[in-house]
Design a protein around this motif. Sequence first.
Motif, PDB file in Angstrom:
ATOM      1  N   PHE A 181       0.783  -1.236   0.000  1.00 37.29           N
ATOM      2  CA  PHE A 181       0.000   0.000   0.000  1.00 37.29           C
ATOM      3  C   PHE A 181       0.817   1.289   0.000  1.00 37.29           C
ATOM      4  O   PHE A 181       0.256   2.373  -0.108  1.00 37.29           O
ATOM      5  CB  PHE A 181      -0.939   0.024   1.218  1.00 37.29           C
ATOM      6  CG  PHE A 181      -1.762  -1.229   1.340  1.00 37.29           C
ATOM      7  CD1 PHE A 181      -2.794  -1.496   0.451  1.00 37.29           C
ATOM      8  CD2 PHE A 181      -1.495  -2.155   2.327  1.00 37.29           C
ATOM      9  CE1 PHE A 181      -3.546  -2.650   0.555  1.00 37.29           C
ATOM     10  CE2 PHE A 181      -2.245  -3.326   2.448  1.00 37.29           C
ATOM     11  CZ  PHE A 181      -3.270  -3.576   1.557  1.00 37.29           C
ATOM     12  N   ASP A 222      -8.043  -3.345   0.872  1.00 32.05           N
ATOM     13  CA  ASP A 222      -7.256  -2.134   1.080  1.00 32.05           C
ATOM     14  C   ASP A 222      -6.512  -2.226   2.414  1.00 32.05           C
ATOM     15  O   ASP A 222      -6.579  -3.232   3.113  1.00 32.05           O
ATOM     16  CB  ASP A 222      -8.129  -0.880   1.012  1.00 32.05           C
ATOM     17  CG  ASP A 222      -9.195  -0.834   2.095  1.00 32.05           C
ATOM     18  OD1 ASP A 222      -9.163  -1.673   3.031  1.00 32.05           O
ATOM     19  OD2 ASP A 222     -10.065   0.042   2.023  1.00 32.05           O
ATOM     20  N   GLU A 227      -4.129  -3.335  -4.953  1.00 36.97           N
ATOM     21  CA  GLU A 227      -5.315  -3.527  -4.121  1.00 36.97           C
ATOM     22  C   GLU A 227      -6.366  -4.366  -4.850  1.00 36.97           C
ATOM     23  O   GLU A 227      -7.007  -5.225  -4.245  1.00 36.97           O
ATOM     24  CB  GLU A 227      -5.902  -2.184  -3.697  1.00 36.97           C
ATOM     25  CG  GLU A 227      -5.056  -1.460  -2.678  1.00 36.97           C
ATOM     26  CD  GLU A 227      -5.651  -0.129  -2.244  1.00 36.97           C
ATOM     27  OE1 GLU A 227      -6.817   0.181  -2.590  1.00 36.97           O
ATOM     28  OE2 GLU A 227      -4.941   0.618  -1.547  1.00 36.97           O
ATOM     29  N   ARG A 228      -6.543  -4.136  -6.143  1.00 33.15           N
ATOM     30  CA  ARG A 228      -7.495  -4.924  -6.921  1.00 33.15           C
ATOM     31  C   ARG A 228      -7.061  -6.389  -6.966  1.00 33.15           C
ATOM     32  O   ARG A 228      -7.870  -7.300  -6.785  1.00 33.15           O
ATOM     33  CB  ARG A 228      -7.605  -4.382  -8.353  1.00 33.15           C
ATOM     34  CG  ARG A 228      -8.689  -5.086  -9.177  1.00 33.15           C
ATOM     35  CD  ARG A 228      -8.566  -4.808 -10.655  1.00 33.15           C
ATOM     36  NE  ARG A 228      -7.389  -5.406 -11.257  1.00 33.15           N
ATOM     37  CZ  ARG A 228      -7.242  -6.711 -11.523  1.00 33.15           C
ATOM     38  NH1 ARG A 228      -8.193  -7.573 -11.239  1.00 33.15           N
ATOM     39  NH2 ARG A 228      -6.137  -7.166 -12.086  1.00 33.15           N
ATOM     40  N   THR A 262      -0.594   1.164  -7.172  1.00 37.34           N
ATOM     41  CA  THR A 262      -1.118   0.794  -5.856  1.00 37.34           C
ATOM     42  C   THR A 262      -2.574   0.362  -5.955  1.00 37.34           C
ATOM     43  O   THR A 262      -2.981  -0.629  -5.332  1.00 37.34           O
ATOM     44  CB  THR A 262      -0.942   1.948  -4.852  1.00 37.34           C
ATOM     45  OG1 THR A 262       0.462   2.252  -4.748  1.00 37.34           O
ATOM     46  CG2 THR A 262      -1.482   1.591  -3.475  1.00 37.34           C
ATOM     47  N   THR A 263      -3.366   1.053  -6.758  1.00 33.19           N
ATOM     48  CA  THR A 263      -4.760   0.666  -6.981  1.00 33.19           C
ATOM     49  C   THR A 263      -4.832  -0.717  -7.622  1.00 33.19           C
ATOM     50  O   THR A 263      -5.668  -1.548  -7.249  1.00 33.19           O
ATOM     51  CB  THR A 263      -5.487   1.708  -7.857  1.00 33.19           C
ATOM     52  OG1 THR A 263      -5.471   2.962  -7.164  1.00 33.19           O
ATOM     53  CG2 THR A 263      -6.914   1.303  -8.165  1.00 33.19           C
TER      54      THR A 263
END
Length: 173
Positions: free
Chosen positions: A68, A158, A152-153, A148-149
């Motif tokens: 993250f 998160d 997370e996916r 980063t997104t």
Amino acid sequence: MSTKKNGINFQRVIIKNMLSFGNNPTEINLTGNYITAVLGLNHDTGGDESRNGVGKSAIIDSISFALFGKTIRGISNTKLVNKMARKGQGMLVTLELETPEGFFRIERGEAPSKLRLLRKDLDDTNDILLRDGKTFVYDITRNKAETTTEIERLIGFDIKLFEFLIANTSESI
């Protein structure tokens, strides 16, 4: 590499110059069905029996940072760099994991700032660090926010859910 087909399977984390971890990379195997006790002695401060500052929480912080870009304890990224690191010896955390979408290697660091995301198919036998000239063949890195997104996916949660499910700190309750 594991043959798990569902969920997320953390493989290993490599920590260099983060918090109490020094310039020699420390590799921690995260595979297997066992419990690991993390012990240590702080030879720098606190006397012979001190267990503060030996890296127990830093292991979870390093995984959180790799995923993250921040720790669950809210330590600023500049303060994550080991105080004993010399100029040019940046902090780097490498996390390898697999999901049903493939095998992934995340490299995230500070001083200098760095983020790289590599992905290959689970049945691909090539080294994930394979290069074509100066370019990593499996590099899918974009800018930090997008990468980063994407991480997370891929993992499906998160930092708040990580904090609650994985770290389960008293601050997360």
